[in-house]
Design a protein around this motif. Sequence first.
Motif, PDB file in Angstrom:
ATOM      1  N   ARG A 180     -79.566  -7.801   0.521  1.00 17.68           N
ATOM      2  CA  ARG A 180     -78.834  -6.706   1.154  1.00 17.68           C
ATOM      3  C   ARG A 180     -78.659  -6.887   2.660  1.00 17.68           C
ATOM      4  O   ARG A 180     -78.070  -6.032   3.327  1.00 17.68           O
ATOM      5  CB  ARG A 180     -79.531  -5.365   0.859  1.00 17.68           C
ATOM      6  N   ARG A 187     -77.771  -3.358   4.232  1.00 15.69           N
ATOM      7  CA  ARG A 187     -76.957  -2.342   3.588  1.00 15.69           C
ATOM      8  C   ARG A 187     -77.663  -1.754   2.365  1.00 15.69           C
ATOM      9  O   ARG A 187     -78.579  -2.370   1.806  1.00 15.69           O
ATOM     10  CB  ARG A 187     -75.601  -2.889   3.114  1.00 15.69           C
ATOM     11  N   PHE A 189     -76.410   0.109  -1.377  1.00 16.06           N
ATOM     12  CA  PHE A 189     -75.185   0.190  -2.167  1.00 16.06           C
ATOM     13  C   PHE A 189     -75.228   1.338  -3.174  1.00 16.06           C
ATOM     14  O   PHE A 189     -76.278   1.673  -3.726  1.00 16.06           O
ATOM     15  CB  PHE A 189     -74.950  -1.126  -2.911  1.00 16.06           C
ATOM     16  N   ASP A 204     -70.615   0.744   0.203  1.00 12.92           N
ATOM     17  CA  ASP A 204     -71.619   0.545   1.236  1.00 12.92           C
ATOM     18  C   ASP A 204     -72.048   1.898   1.799  1.00 12.92           C
ATOM     19  O   ASP A 204     -71.316   2.515   2.576  1.00 12.92           O
ATOM     20  CB  ASP A 204     -71.011  -0.342   2.329  1.00 12.92           C
ATOM     21  N   ASP A 207     -72.309   2.387   5.760  1.00 15.53           N
ATOM     22  CA  ASP A 207     -71.108   2.225   6.567  1.00 15.53           C
ATOM     23  C   ASP A 207     -70.325   3.536   6.542  1.00 15.53           C
ATOM     24  O   ASP A 207     -70.020   4.062   5.476  1.00 15.53           O
ATOM     25  CB  ASP A 207     -70.290   1.076   5.966  1.00 15.53           C
ATOM     26  N   TRP A 213     -67.360  -3.400  -2.164  1.00 17.23           N
ATOM     27  CA  TRP A 213     -67.802  -4.765  -2.421  1.00 17.23           C
ATOM     28  C   TRP A 213     -67.629  -5.059  -3.910  1.00 17.23           C
ATOM     29  O   TRP A 213     -67.985  -4.243  -4.756  1.00 17.23           O
ATOM     30  CB  TRP A 213     -69.277  -4.947  -2.057  1.00 17.23           C
ATOM     31  N   GLY A 220     -67.114  -8.413   0.176  1.00 20.30           N
ATOM     32  CA  GLY A 220     -66.516  -7.146   0.534  1.00 20.30           C
ATOM     33  C   GLY A 220     -65.011  -7.261   0.379  1.00 20.30           C
ATOM     34  O   GLY A 220     -64.418  -8.295   0.704  1.00 20.30           O
ATOM     35  N   ALA A 225     -66.399  -4.419   5.849  1.00 14.69           N
ATOM     36  CA  ALA A 225     -67.002  -5.524   5.092  1.00 14.69           C
ATOM     37  C   ALA A 225     -65.971  -6.478   4.511  1.00 14.69           C
ATOM     38  O   ALA A 225     -66.340  -7.471   3.876  1.00 14.69           O
ATOM     39  CB  ALA A 225     -67.857  -4.967   3.960  1.00 14.69           C
TER      40      ALA A 225
END
Length: 365
Positions: A180, A187, A189, A204, A207, A213, A220, A225
Motif C-alpha cells: 500500500r 494508501r 483502499f 483510494d 485521497d 485503481w 491507478g 493516482a
Amino acid sequence: MTNDQQERIERSDGRDGEGRVGKQPRAVVARRMWGVVEILLFALIVAVAWQIYSSIAVWNDDPKRNTAFLINGNEQARNSRIANIPFDLSHVTVPANEIRDGGPGKDGIPALSDPNFLEAADAYYLQGEDRVIGFVSGDEARAYPLKILMYHEIVNDRIGDVPLAVTYCPLCDSAMVFDRRTPLGERAFGVSGLLYNSNVLMYDRSDMAESLWSQLQTKGISGPASKLTLKTLPLELTTWQDWRSRHPMTKVLSTDGRYYGRDPYAGYYDRPQLMFPVQPMSDKLPTKARVLGVWTANTSRAYPESIFSKERTRIEEQIDGKKIVINFDPQSRSLRVVQADEGVQWLYSLWFAWYAFHPETSVVE
C-alpha cells in the motif's frame, strides 16, 4: 377401542375410528395452504431470477446482440449513474464508457481495515477444502479465506512495517496482494462499486479526489493516482488444509462473529456466461478456466491449471530471461510459485480476465 383412544386417532390424522376420512384439523389445513403459498412464491422467485440471468447472459452471447442491448437504454442508465459518482474521472486512462456500475455502489461491498486474526486451531468455521489466499512476510504467515473475501474484496492489513492490501474479485476469481506504499504515500483502499472489464475498481480512501485503481491492471486509472503502478507482493491461492499443513503457525482472518456460510456466487463458475461485458475475449481456453498469470516488464504468460496433473507437477523455465519455478499440488489442485527471479510477478484469475488485461499473453501447453 375406548372413546379416548378413538378421539386421539381423529385428532392425529383426521380419520375416525373406522378409518374413514373425517374433518381435517384446522392446523393441518393451514399448514397445507401455507405449503402451497411457499411453492408459488418459490416459483415466482425462480422466474424473476431467470429473467435477470437471461438479461445478464446476453453480454456473452453475440457482439451484435451486446451492442443492441447497450443501445436500448441500459448503457445510458449506467452512464447517467456513473456521471454522478463521487470519483474524479478527469484523467481516466481507460475508456470511461467501459467503466460499469457493478450494482452495490460505493462501499456497498465493505472493505476491511484493522482486521482481527485467529490461531489456526481456533478457525472452526473453515473446512479443509476452503480456498484461502496465503501470504508470508518474514516469519509470519497469514491466511485470508475466500469465503470472507467474497463479501469484502479488500483487506487493508499490516504485517510489521509492511502495509498490504489483500484483494479478491469474485467475478474474475482474481487474487492479488499489493504493497500500500505508493508515490503518493501510504494508501488505504475501498471498493468503489465500479468495474472495468468485469474486474473490481478499488478507490483510494487516502485521497480527497478518491482515485480509482484497477486490480488486474495493477495501476491507478483516474485522479492523482492516474498511471501510477502498485507494487505486487508474492501470494498463494490454495486450500486451507494445504496452507495449514505447510504453515502450522499461520494466523487466519477472523469472522468477528459475522455469518459467511452462503456463497453468493454459487453456480457462476460453472457457466461460461459473464455478468458484465469484457473486451477483448479469446477462445484459446475456456472462458472461466483457472490460470496462473505471470508477467515481467516485457512479457506475459498464462499457466492453465488444466495442463498440470499427477504426472506433471512442476514447470521450470525462463520468461523474459528470468527464471520461474511452478509446483502443482494434485490434492489441493493449486499452483504455487516456489522460485522467481526479481522482476517476475504473478496473480491468479480466470482466463477471460487475464486475457482482457494481457491480450499479448502466450499460453503454456
